[in-house]
Design a protein around this motif. Structure first.
Motif, PDB file in Angstrom:
ATOM      1  N   ASN A  27       0.975  -1.202   0.103  1.00  0.00           N
ATOM      2  CA  ASN A  27       0.041   0.009  -0.072  1.00  0.00           C
ATOM      3  C   ASN A  27       0.999   1.190   0.154  1.00  0.00           C
ATOM      4  O   ASN A  27       1.359   1.608   1.127  1.00  0.00           O
ATOM      5  N   HIS A  57      -6.211   3.153  -0.156  1.00  0.00           N
ATOM      6  CA  HIS A  57      -5.898   1.847  -0.563  1.00  0.00           C
ATOM      7  C   HIS A  57      -5.442   1.824  -1.845  1.00  0.00           C
ATOM      8  O   HIS A  57      -5.913   1.557  -2.744  1.00  0.00           O
ATOM      9  N   TYR A  66      -2.501   0.126  -4.115  1.00  0.00           N
ATOM     10  CA  TYR A  66      -1.657  -1.009  -3.999  1.00  0.00           C
ATOM     11  C   TYR A  66      -0.756  -0.963  -5.256  1.00  0.00           C
ATOM     12  O   TYR A  66      -1.404  -0.857  -6.477  1.00  0.00           O
TER      13      TYR A  66
END
Length: 214
Positions: free
Chosen positions: A90, A118, A120
């Motif tokens: 993250n 969030h 990634y």
């Protein structure tokens, strides 16, 4: 003569490598020291949420210590950053931890704006931390001494890419070094070897990214 030349080149390579290692190791040390001092102050003042606060500071310090250990053990070639395994991380969390660490720095206001918490990516987390430390420290060291530094970090995303923009209120980069700003020994600062942006550039390229400046 050929043997002497080869020996001289090897010696220069090791010397430059040592300078790079020292540069990377020094990056987190000042904010780490400030964090510990801030922790001691919180203890002395019997801060109400001290348990929560010490866990937050400890996690950030552990991450930076891991970064130092990683660099010390993996730095292996001239003008290259450590090669490490990539994993799904993250990137927002890495940025937030770095911002938390630097937020205790005197005469610095730093902010992080993102459209998601969030985000990634496939990357080496320690190398990402190295990028953020380098960019922040580079901005601070190039800042006029009489000015309070303002560093704003913005993260935007689309289906395929993550864009991280780091903006500061310094004097900018002189036109005469625009073409070599990401090369070693190019700097607008009075101290340091000018390796920070070269290291950042190498890491970005290793992750199939792009870097530019305005």
């Amino acid at each position: 003569s050929a043997e002497k030349l080869a020996a001289s080149e090897r010696e220069n390579t090791w010397r430059e490598m040592a300078r790079q290692i020292a540069h990377e190791i020094k990056n987190p040390l000042t904010p780490m020291k400030l964090s510990v001092q801030y922790l001691v102050k919180a203890w002395d003042n019997r801060r109400d949420d001290f348990d929560k606060f010490i866990r937050k500071v400890s996690n950030t310090l552990i991450e930076q210590i891991d970064q130092l250990s990683f660099i010390a053990s993996e730095f292996s070639s001239l003008a290259k950053t450590p090669h490490g395994e990539k994993s799904r991380i993250n990137i927002y969390e890495r940025l937030q931890n770095t911002v938390n660490l630097w937020s205790k720095t005197e005469n610095l206001t730093i902010s992080l704006i993102t459209d998601s918490e969030h985000i990634y990516i496939l990357a080496n987390g320690d190398q990402m931390t190295s990028i953020f430390n380098n960019l922040i420290k580079n901005a601070l060291q190039a800042m006029p001494t009489e000015r309070t530094a303002q560093i704003d970090i913005r993260v935007t995303t689309n289906a395929d890419n993550v864009q991280i923009t780091v903006t500061d209120n310094g004097n900018g980069i002189p036109p005469e070094i625009h073409e070599k700003i990401f090369k070693p020994n190019s700097t607008t600062k009075s101290t340091g070897m000018g390796l920070g942006l070269a290291i950042v550039n190498n890491i970005v390229l290793e992750h199939n990214g792009e870097i530019s400046f305005t």
